[in-house]
Design a protein around this motif. Structure first.
Motif, short mmCIF file in Angstrom:
data_model
loop_
_atom_site.label_atom_id
_atom_site.label_comp_id
_atom_site.label_asym_id
_atom_site.label_seq_id
_atom_site.Cartn_x
_atom_site.Cartn_y
_atom_site.Cartn_z
N TYR A 23 -6.76 -1.36 -5.95
CA TYR A 23 -5.58 -0.82 -6.66
C TYR A 23 -5.71 0.69 -6.82
O TYR A 23 -4.74 1.44 -6.60
CB TYR A 23 -5.46 -1.50 -8.02
N SER A 48 -3.00 -2.59 -0.90
CA SER A 48 -2.51 -3.86 -1.45
C SER A 48 -3.37 -5.03 -1.03
O SER A 48 -3.96 -5.04 0.05
CB SER A 48 -1.07 -4.11 -0.99
N GLY A 96 0.82 -1.21 0.00
CA GLY A 96 0.00 0.00 0.00
C GLY A 96 0.85 1.25 0.00
O GLY A 96 1.82 1.37 -0.75
N THR A 97 0.48 2.21 0.85
CA THR A 97 1.21 3.47 0.96
C THR A 97 2.28 3.42 2.04
O THR A 97 2.89 4.45 2.36
CB THR A 97 0.23 4.61 1.30
N ASN A 105 -4.82 2.46 -3.76
CA ASN A 105 -3.44 2.20 -3.33
C ASN A 105 -3.41 1.35 -2.05
O ASN A 105 -2.62 1.60 -1.13
CB ASN A 105 -2.66 3.50 -3.12
#
Length: 305
Positions: A189, A194, A7-8, A192
């Motif tokens: 997606y 996962s 992810g972020t 962002n």
């Protein structure tokens, strides 16, 4: 092994992780060897849960990864609490319980922090804002680095994706369970967030062992005989450059939302076969299309938005 950002976050996870649930008491010697070999082969995501074997699994995993603790992403889960007689468990996503349970997990795991702390389920009736607050507080306190959820419920996933700071969603995803494709993978997606794909080999059905299993058995909306025919067709269509289980793992990894697939393993041999999928070629767009043409595009029918 390829490492992907979760992810972020700043967490990097191997594209193939190890789901430790299948390591059982009585198999400690091989279990420890599996964890060590996984690390040596580049696995950096090790997943457990406080529910597994009444906490024994966390204890075992924590002890086994201790020599390389700072080089891996250690993930566990919370939300299910065993009843006093240990014959069943209750669902408790309250802040009070989560903030208490994390301390027990930290002790069992023999660590000062958990890299990825995941809500182990969830329903639309939960006070999700309270749960989110608990995870945010744990992150501020430094007890966890990041958090996510483990769920197959679209309504729950959607709420957390819109209202929390989750970096991942663990969900069942395989050739035999393509439900995430319809609405979850592209959605996550774009956010962002996962995906960690569990069950990519579908309890062994997506392996050569499928042909020796009972035709009357069932997996989701597949009968055993259907799966055996599918397995044979996959062999014919995709060839034998990789094993069927490796093809199944590569399929679970084909979408860019998926950061890691975490097949379980009950032996070192099985573990190394799973890990071997990382060294095999990615599926081509034509191969992905072939898999989709042979299998069912099943969809989530419950837990709608």
């Amino acid at each position: 092994m390829k490492q992907n950002k979760l992810g972020t976050s700043d967490l990097l996870v191997s594209e193939i992780g190890l789901g430790c649930m299948s390591i059982e008491p009585g198999n400690e010697t091989e279990g420890k060897e599996m964890i060590q070999r996984a690390y040596e082969e580049g696995v950096t995501l090790f997943d457990t849960a406080d529910l597994y074997q009444f906490g024994w699994n966390e204890e075992f995993v924590g002890k086994s990864v201790k020599p390389f603790r700072d080089k891996i992403v250690l993930s566990t889960k919370v939300g299910n609490r065993w009843t006093e007689d240990k014959k069943s468990w209750d669902w408790d996503p309250s802040k009070t319980y989560i903030k208490s349970a994390v301390k027990d997990s930290l002790q069992r795991l023999q660590t000062d922090y958990i890299d990825l702390y995941q809500l182990h389920g969830g329903t639309i009736e939960d006070n999700m804002d309270e749960t989110i607050s608990a995870f945010d507080e744990l992150k501020k306190e430094g007890l966890i680095r990041e958090y996510g959820i483990s769920s197959i419920r679209p309504n729950v996933i959607s709420y957390y994706a819109e209202h929390s700071n989750i970096v991942s969603v663990m969900m069942q995803y395989s050739i035999l369970d393509r439900r995430p494709e319809e609405e979850m993978l592209d959605f996550l997606y774009d956010k962002n967030i996962s995906v960690i794909a569990r069950g990519p080999v579908a309890k062994g059905w997506l392996s050569e062992r499928a042909l020796q299993r009972n035709e009357s058995d069932q997996y989701l909306d597949y009968q055993g005989k259907e799966i055996q025919v599918l397995v044979q067709n996959l062999h014919s269509e995709l060839g034998s450059e990789r094993s069927l289980s490796q093809t199944a793992i590569r399929y679970a990894l084909h979408h860019p939302a998926v950061a890691s697939a975490i097949p379980g393993a009950s032996s070192v041999k099985q573990l190394l076969s799973n890990i071997g999928a990382s060294a095999s070629e990615k599926l081509s767009s034509e191969q992905v299309a072939a898999v989709r043409s042979l299998s069912k595009p099943n969809v989530y029918e419950q837990h709608r938005r």
